[in-house]
Each structure stands twice: as C-alpha cells, then as structure tokens.
Scaffold this active site. Structure first.
Site, PDB file in Angstrom:
ATOM      1  N   LYS A  13       0.858  -1.071   0.226  1.00 50.45           N
ATOM      2  CA  LYS A  13       0.259   0.088   0.098  1.00 50.45           C
ATOM      3  C   LYS A  13       0.634   0.797  -0.710  1.00 50.45           C
ATOM      4  CE  LYS A  13      -1.618  -1.292   4.430  1.00 50.45           C
ATOM      5  NZ  LYS A  13      -0.936  -2.250   4.420  1.00 50.45           N
ATOM      6  N   ARG A  88      -8.492   0.636   9.972  1.00 48.06           N
ATOM      7  CA  ARG A  88      -8.113  -0.216  10.603  1.00 48.06           C
ATOM      8  C   ARG A  88      -8.996  -1.339  11.355  1.00 48.06           C
ATOM      9  NH1 ARG A  88      -2.306   0.522   9.720  1.00 48.06           N
ATOM     10  NH2 ARG A  88      -1.107  -1.320   9.956  1.00 48.06           N
ATOM     11  N   ARG A 127      11.950  -5.936   3.772  1.00 48.65           N
ATOM     12  CA  ARG A 127      11.754  -4.324   3.673  1.00 48.65           C
ATOM     13  C   ARG A 127      13.066  -3.699   4.483  1.00 48.65           C
ATOM     14  NH1 ARG A 127       6.486  -1.833   5.114  1.00 48.65           N
ATOM     15  NH2 ARG A 127       7.024  -3.050   7.223  1.00 48.65           N
ATOM     16  N   ARG A 160      13.018  -1.596  10.268  1.00 50.09           N
ATOM     17  CA  ARG A 160      11.919  -1.386  10.871  1.00 50.09           C
ATOM     18  C   ARG A 160      11.591  -2.154  12.216  1.00 50.09           C
ATOM     19  NH1 ARG A 160       6.268   0.368   7.804  1.00 50.09           N
ATOM     20  NH2 ARG A 160       5.182  -0.664   9.344  1.00 50.09           N
ATOM     21  N   ARG A 171       1.078  -9.515  13.157  1.00 44.69           N
ATOM     22  CA  ARG A 171       0.536  -8.267  13.039  1.00 44.69           C
ATOM     23  C   ARG A 171      -0.683  -8.716  11.248  1.00 44.69           C
ATOM     24  NH1 ARG A 171       5.264  -4.607  10.121  1.00 44.69           N
ATOM     25  NH2 ARG A 171       3.861  -3.532   9.590  1.00 44.69           N
TER      26      ARG A 171
END
Ligand code: AP5
Length: 215
Positions: A13, A88, A127, A160, A171
C-alpha cells in the site's frame, strides 16, 4: 479523489501510495509514518504508542482517529487524499465516515490490495526504509543502488523493528481479526475495488491506474 488504500501489512500500500502521491499531488496520509515519526522524536504521543507498535498491536482507536481528523482539516487535502493504514477497525471507519460526511467530502473508492501470506512475509522481512525521506526498498525486489543508502536522498536505510518475522506474523493475525471486517463494510457501500497485488510494483501500479480510470 478521496481514496483509502486497504490491505494487509506489507502488501504494498505504502509503495503505491507514494507513487500516486508524487505523480498526482494527492497527499499521502500514512498513520504508520505519522506514528513512527512521533516515536522517533519521543513526543508524548510517541511515548504513548511505542510499545503498541513494537509489539505489532493496533494503537487505541480514539488516538488515531484524532490524528487523521486533524490532518484532514489541512487545506492540502481538500482536492483529494490517499489514506494508507487508516481506517483499521470498524470504529475508525465509522468515525471517518461521519467526519467526511459532515464536511461533504465523500470517499471515491477503497482499493483493497490482496496477496498471499507467504508473499507478504517475504516482502516485509526484506523491507528497508529511509530514515530521512521514508522511501521504501526491498533487498531483492527493489534493491537500492548502495546497500545502506537511499537512492533518492542519500539517507540511511534501516529495518523497521516490527518487520522481524515473529512480529510480522503477529501483525497479520491482528489484521485478520480487526481489519478484515472492513472489506465487507466498504463492499456493502459499493466503494470496494479489489487489486491483485501479487505482481511487480509497476504491474500493480498499472492495475490501480486502470481501476481509477487514470490509465
Ligand atoms: P503501518 O506503518 O501502517 O504498517 P502496515 O499497515 O502494517 O503496513 P506496512 O507499512 O508494513 O506495509 P505496506 O502495505 O505499506 O507495504 P510497503 O509498500 O511498505 O503501521 C505500523 C503500526 O502502526 C501498526 O502495527 C500499529 O501499531 C500502528 N498503526 C498505524 N495505523 C494505525 C491505525 N489506523 N490504527 C491503529 N494502529 C495503527 O511494501 C512492503 C515491502 O514490499 C517493501 O519492501 C516494498 O519494497 C515491497 N513491495 C511493495 N510492492 C511490491 C510488489 N508489487 N512486488 C514486490 N515487492 C513489493
């Protein structure tokens, strides 16, 4: 256009929102980015939300609703915006709906990005993000030219803290339990547009353009 980019953590996203935002000048409003910056600066908000984010839990609805409402009061959002990572929960979605309808600024579409769990885990664990400008890379799919530096601004790249595999899987469970009800919430309102997000970054970008009538 007033848009929401909805989907699991790591589905892509943020990558797509940044591309559209820089091409079309719609502000990209990422609640994750806003909260990470608050944590980095150790503001009162940052101190309050740090442990939720590190554990892969959602922060309390009212906190994030207030952040988004305040951001949507800024005049740069009046011609359009992309919300990424918000809403969310159904409570957040209802609060957003009430706010936007009171301002007569309805949503145009909710783009729902879909990919398999294993693809998502691969994307998140690889990432890297730029500390300075927030650009997103992937060690295999979108590698930077220099291993530790951002191609765009030369800033340091980092991983992260919530992108460790164990936290990623947690998550995804939180997403299943708390965010997937939004799929039917927006489907019933006729706003949901599904995006097959398993392809390349450019391929997904073309798909979204087509869906939005921008191709
Ligand atoms: P947030 O920052 O919003 O994280 P997220 O939703 O979990 O999403 P991500 O940013 O991790 O993923 P993404 O879909 O943007 O993927 P990306 O484009 O980076 O939230 C973090 C935390 O903040 C939450 O856990 C919570 O604590 C808190 N929070 C935030 N909002 C909240 C809210 N509304 N309510 C309560 N709490 C909230 O891509 C991922 C990787 O894949 C990258 O490496 C990228 O290069 C690569 N990639 C992207 N697209 C492709 C592609 N097509 N092919 C191959 N690789 C790709």
């Amino acid at each position: 256009m007033n848009l929401i980019f909805l989907g699991a953590p790591g589905v892509g996203k943020g990558t797509q929102a940044k591309m559209f935002s820089s091409q079309l000048y719609w502000p990209h409003i990422s609640t994750g980015d806003i909260l990470r910056e608050a944590v980095r600066q150790a503001t009162p908000l940052g101190l309050e939300v740090k442990h939720y984010m590190e554990g892969g839990e959602l922060i309390p609805d009212q906190l994030v609703i207030n952040i988004v409402k305040e951001r949507l009061e800024a005049s740069d959002t009046f011609k359009g915006f992309i919300l990424d990572g918000f809403p969310r929960t159904v409570e957040q979605a209802e609060a957003l709906e009430e706010f936007l309808s009171s301002k007569k600024r309805p949503l145009d579409a909710v783009l729902y990005f879909e990919a398999s769990t294993e693809e998502i885990v691969t994307r998140l664990t690889g990432r890297r993000s730029c500390r300075s400008c927030g650009a997103i890379y992937h060690v295999v799919y979108q590698p930077p030219l220099n291993q530790d530096r951002c191609d765009k601004c030369g800033g340091w790249l980092y991983q992260r803290s919530d992108d460790q595999e164990e936290t990623v899987r947690h998550r995804l469970k939180v997403y299943e339990a708390q965010t997937t009800p939004l799929i039917s919430f927006y489907e019933e309102k006729g706003l949901l547009r599904k995006v097959q997000a398993a392809g390349s970054v450019e391929g997904v970008h073309s798909l979204v353009k087509k869906i939005l009538g921008l191709a």
